[in-house]
Design a protein around this motif. Structure first.
Motif, mmCIF file in Angstrom:
data_model
loop_
_atom_site.group_PDB
_atom_site.id
_atom_site.type_symbol
_atom_site.label_atom_id
_atom_site.label_comp_id
_atom_site.label_asym_id
_atom_site.label_seq_id
_atom_site.Cartn_x
_atom_site.Cartn_y
_atom_site.Cartn_z
ATOM 1 N N TYR A 1 0.833 -1.206 0.000
ATOM 2 C CA TYR A 1 0.000 0.000 0.000
ATOM 3 C C TYR A 1 0.867 1.256 0.000
ATOM 4 O O TYR A 1 0.639 2.192 -0.759
ATOM 5 N N LEU B 1 -6.335 7.923 10.439
ATOM 6 C CA LEU B 1 -5.900 7.910 9.046
ATOM 7 C C LEU B 1 -5.675 9.317 8.498
ATOM 8 O O LEU B 1 -5.059 9.480 7.443
ATOM 9 N N TYR C 1 -12.571 8.875 6.050
ATOM 10 C CA TYR C 1 -11.363 9.225 5.301
ATOM 11 C C TYR C 1 -11.254 8.378 4.042
ATOM 12 O O TYR C 1 -11.005 8.887 2.952
ATOM 13 N N CYS C 2 -11.464 7.084 4.189
ATOM 14 C CA CYS C 2 -11.324 6.163 3.058
ATOM 15 C C CYS C 2 -12.369 6.440 1.980
ATOM 16 O O CYS C 2 -12.057 6.432 0.785
ATOM 17 N N GLU C 3 -13.598 6.696 2.412
ATOM 18 C CA GLU C 3 -14.635 6.997 1.427
ATOM 19 C C GLU C 3 -14.372 8.341 0.753
ATOM 20 O O GLU C 3 -14.657 8.524 -0.424
ATOM 21 N N PHE D 1 -16.547 -1.006 -1.750
ATOM 22 C CA PHE D 1 -16.356 -0.318 -0.477
ATOM 23 C C PHE D 1 -17.632 -0.385 0.357
ATOM 24 O O PHE D 1 -17.601 -0.706 1.541
ATOM 25 N N GLY E 1 -9.738 2.940 -1.058
ATOM 26 C CA GLY E 1 -9.694 4.385 -1.231
ATOM 27 C C GLY E 1 -8.555 4.811 -2.134
ATOM 28 O O GLY E 1 -8.734 5.581 -3.082
ATOM 29 N N TYR E 2 -7.363 4.285 -1.863
ATOM 30 C CA TYR E 2 -6.214 4.650 -2.686
ATOM 31 C C TYR E 2 -6.297 4.050 -4.087
ATOM 32 O O TYR E 2 -5.877 4.670 -5.060
ATOM 33 N N HIS F 1 -16.324 4.632 6.738
ATOM 34 C CA HIS F 1 -14.948 4.991 7.061
ATOM 35 C C HIS F 1 -14.717 6.310 6.329
ATOM 36 O O HIS F 1 -14.387 6.310 5.148
ATOM 37 N N PRO G 1 -10.817 -0.856 3.547
ATOM 38 C CA PRO G 1 -11.277 0.485 3.200
ATOM 39 C C PRO G 1 -10.161 1.392 2.691
ATOM 40 O O PRO G 1 -10.324 2.094 1.699
ATOM 41 N N LEU G 2 -8.999 1.377 3.354
ATOM 42 C CA LEU G 2 -7.908 2.251 2.938
ATOM 43 C C LEU G 2 -7.366 1.861 1.566
ATOM 44 O O LEU G 2 -7.138 2.712 0.711
#
Length: 160
Positions: free
Chosen positions: A50, A146, A117-119, A106, A84-85, A115, A80-81
């Motif tokens: 990641y 995060l 930040y991730c979303e 997701f 997101g990325y 989540h 989730p992270l």
């Protein structure tokens, strides 16, 4: 981190964290070199994939970033992270259908819990900055750890 690495050169978290510090310092080439060393020790350490993807994003190498995030997801399954990325990578590549697929994955993965930040990363990829800022404010209100990654986003996504 370098001193810690001297004491425990096989520690994956120390190796990966050193790469992250280099990456956050803007030294993407050194970070990539450090992540590659870490992957020689353990090619299945998910965080390394990641964070390597993030370093590639910092260099604008979306093909390599896509490979790194995809490899991390293959090893560690959807998170989730990571999603997101991965969404950000597809956003930089203007692959809207892929981003919408990621948003669906997701939503299924989080089973109703947001989540933020991730979303927000996925909505940034979609160009929905209003929704992204709502989610980032929610992450702030929840003291989402995060958010430490937030300062790296403008370097990864020039639109920000």
């Amino acid at each position: 981190m370098e001193s810690a690495l001297e004491f425990d050169p096989l520690s994956m978290i120390i190796n990966a964290n050193l790469g992250m510090i280099l990456s956050f310092s803007g030294e993407q080439d050194k970070a990539i070199e450090q992540y590659r060393k870490a992957l020689e020790i353990d090619p299945d350490f998910v965080l390394t994939h990641y964070w390597l993807g993030m370093a590639y994003l910092g260099k604008g190498e979306t093909d390599n970033a896509l490979k790194s995030f995809s490899k991390g997801i293959k090893i560690g399954k959807d998170s989730p992270l990571a999603l997101g990325y991965l969404g950000l990578v597809h956003g930089l590549r203007s692959e809207k259908s892929e981003i919408e697929n990621i948003l669906e994955r997701f939503t299924q993965l989080t089973n109703g819990y947001i989540h933020p930040y991730c979303e927000a990363l996925i909505h940034i990829a979609l160009g929905d900055y209003d929704k992204s800022f709502i989610l980032l404010n929610q992450a702030f209100d929840e003291r989402d750890p995060l958010l430490i990654y937030l300062h790296s986003l403008p370097g990864l996504i020039p639109a920000l």
